[in-house]
Design an enzyme around this catalytic site. Structure first.
Site, short mmCIF file in Angstrom:
data_model
loop_
_atom_site.label_atom_id
_atom_site.label_comp_id
_atom_site.label_asym_id
_atom_site.label_seq_id
_atom_site.Cartn_x
_atom_site.Cartn_y
_atom_site.Cartn_z
N LYS A 106 0.82 -1.22 0.00
CA LYS A 106 0.00 0.00 0.00
C LYS A 106 0.85 1.27 0.00
CE LYS A 106 -0.35 -2.48 3.08
NZ LYS A 106 -0.73 -3.55 3.97
N ASP A 202 -0.86 3.92 7.93
CA ASP A 202 -1.28 2.75 7.15
C ASP A 202 -2.67 2.97 6.55
OD1 ASP A 202 -1.05 -0.30 6.55
OD2 ASP A 202 -2.94 -0.09 7.64
N LYS A 206 -3.91 3.40 2.42
CA LYS A 206 -5.03 2.70 1.78
C LYS A 206 -6.06 3.70 1.24
CE LYS A 206 -4.18 -1.15 4.88
NZ LYS A 206 -4.44 -1.67 6.23
N1 HSE Z 1 -1.21 -3.37 9.81
C1 HSE Z 1 -2.44 -3.37 9.07
C2 HSE Z 1 -3.61 -3.38 10.02
C3 HSE Z 1 -2.58 -4.52 8.13
O1 HSE Z 1 -3.44 -3.40 11.23
O2 HSE Z 1 -4.74 -3.34 9.53
C4 HSE Z 1 -1.76 -4.38 6.91
O3 HSE Z 1 -2.01 -3.17 6.27
#
Ligand code: HSE
Length: 429
Positions: A106, A202, A206
């Site tokens: 991502k 993160d 996304k």
């Molecule tokens: N670390 C991410 C989460 C999963 O906790 O959703 C991978 O993107």
């Protein structure tokens, strides 16, 4: 048709999961693909590690970039991770060599997605990344193909399972953030360095990808306003419950009169909204279109099985020669990304202060709201001893974020306000 030959770079949890999936579902995959799919080469940091699956029959490469360039393969599956470095070099090498790419990365797509999409189109290969967003939930396909007839108005969701797990546990047990984070690390839900997850990065990676597909724009990770969950306290969670809300870390992209908004932050969502009931490590995405209305997707956002499932879906497409432009329309026709400033966001806000309970405190606070033209919907105060520090909660009516930020700055400077005010946006969804 000939066998589809696959080279895998990165044999961690997901890589091993993909090998197992290819083994276990071999026959049905051959039927769905109309031809065999076989791994021919692999690359990882440690050749000898026990992965629970044999890698004996595959050509081994110490260097994934060399493998991407030279292996006997039609597709590179990139499972190394990271926005730059060897993952990016391997993907670029594969594209330049005319090989398709399937990636779960991502960060790479969020930052370099537009350039990589142009490169892939120039050499006529697929750049596929179902696994990069919400793990096993097929949201890339849903948005890009399933909702292709719609003018997408908004896409939002719980895009990080670690944060959702922490918030769920904090609410269920009343425990503090640090305590639950430590437990999540012990259970393997959170990384040793959890900052990408808990600071919202993160989820923002996304969201950048989803925004690009939903609105036909180049990816704009830098334009996303990102706030994590470190500052969420059991007190705020308890107030949220009392007021009929749940606190969720959401990624939200939507059309506004000022352009497309992109933001990741904790939100208060009404307890009767479906997203409020997505608990633990699960992810969920809501995508709305002008003809379809809202559509809701829920499932596992991480882990060997769900992520391998998403990678495999891309491999099946490639085997069947089903091709979609990376972000739904040809890369050269993606609009330049212009993300609306968060200061222009209009919404309701939850504010929680700690104040010394003296005469006139409330008058000082409400005069700030009056000056900034912020209308209040509700106020809660508990405790009443003079000199005692008490929490005070305000819920505002709709206001613009710029006014709210000015008010917070002035409130922070008041004598009887003892710590910076906490603000959580209320999302009507
Ligand atoms: N670390 C991410 C989460 C999963 O906790 O959703 C991978 O993107």
């Amino acid at each position: 048709m000939d066998t589809l030959k696959v080279a895998i770079a990165g044999l961690g949890t997901v890589g091993a999961g993909l090998l197992k999936l290819l083994q276990d579902n071999h026959e049905l995959l051959a039927a769905r693909c109309g031809r065999p799919v076989e791994v021919t080469a692999v690359s990882a940091r440690d050749r000898r590690r026990d992965r629970g699956v044999s890698i004996d029959g595959f050509a081994w490469y110490d260097d994934p970039v060399l493998m991407a360039r030279e292996a006997d393969a039609d597709v590179l599956v990139e499972l190394i991770g990271g926005s730059d470095g060897v993952a990016k070099a391997a993907v670029e090498a594969a594209i330049a060599a005319g090989r398709h790419v399937v990636t779960a990365n991502k960060a790479l797509l969020a930052i370099h997605g537009s350039a990589l999409a142009k490169a892939a189109e120039a050499t006529g290969v697929s750049l596929a990344y179902e696994a990069a967003v919400a793990g096993g939930i097929p949201i890339v396909k849903a948005l890009r193909e399933g909702l292709a007839g719609n003018d997408v108005t908004r896409v939002f969701g719980i895009l990080n399972g670690t944060c959702n797990y922490i918030l769920t546990e904090m609410r269920a047990t009343g425990r503090a953030f640090d305590d639950v984070l430590a437990e999540a690390q012990d259970l393997g839900y959170a990384e040793a360095d959890p900052s990408f997850d808990i600071d919202g990065v993160d989820a923002a990676h996304k969201l950048a990808i989803l925004t690009s597909i939903a609105f036909g724009r180049e990816v704009d990770f830098d334009g996303i306003s990102t706030e994590g969950i470190r500052h969420i306290t059991p007190l705020d969670i308890a107030y949220a419950e009392e007021l009929g809300y749940r606190i969720k870390l959401l990624g939200i992209a939507r059309k506004t009169e000022h352009g497309v908004e992109q933001r990741v932050h904790p939100c208060m969502v009404r307890r009767d909204h479906p997203i409020a009931h997505v608990e633990g490590v699960l992810n969920a995405v809501v995508a709305g279109g002008n003809f379809v209305g809202d559509t809701v997707y829920e499932g596992s956002g991480a882990g060997a099985g769900p992520t391998a499932s998403a990678v495999m879906a891309d491999l099946v497409d490639i085997a069947c020669e089903r091709y979609s432009p990376t972000f739904g329309i040809p890369a050269a026709r993606l609009k330049k990304a212009e993300t609306a400033a968060l200061e222009r966001h209009v919404g309701e806000y939850y504010l929680r202060l700690h104040v010394i309970d003296r005469f006139g405190v409330m008058a000082d606070l409400t005069s700030v709201f009056r000056d900034e033209r912020i209308s209040l919907e509700a106020m809660l105060q508990r405790g009443r001893d003079p000199d005692e520090i008490v929490p005070v909660v305000f819920i505002t009516h709709e206001t613009d974020e710029a006014s709210l930020r000015r008010a917070l700055e002035r409130i922070s400077a008041l004598d009887h306000v003892v710590e910076p005010p906490r603000m959580i946006r209320i999302e009507p969804l």
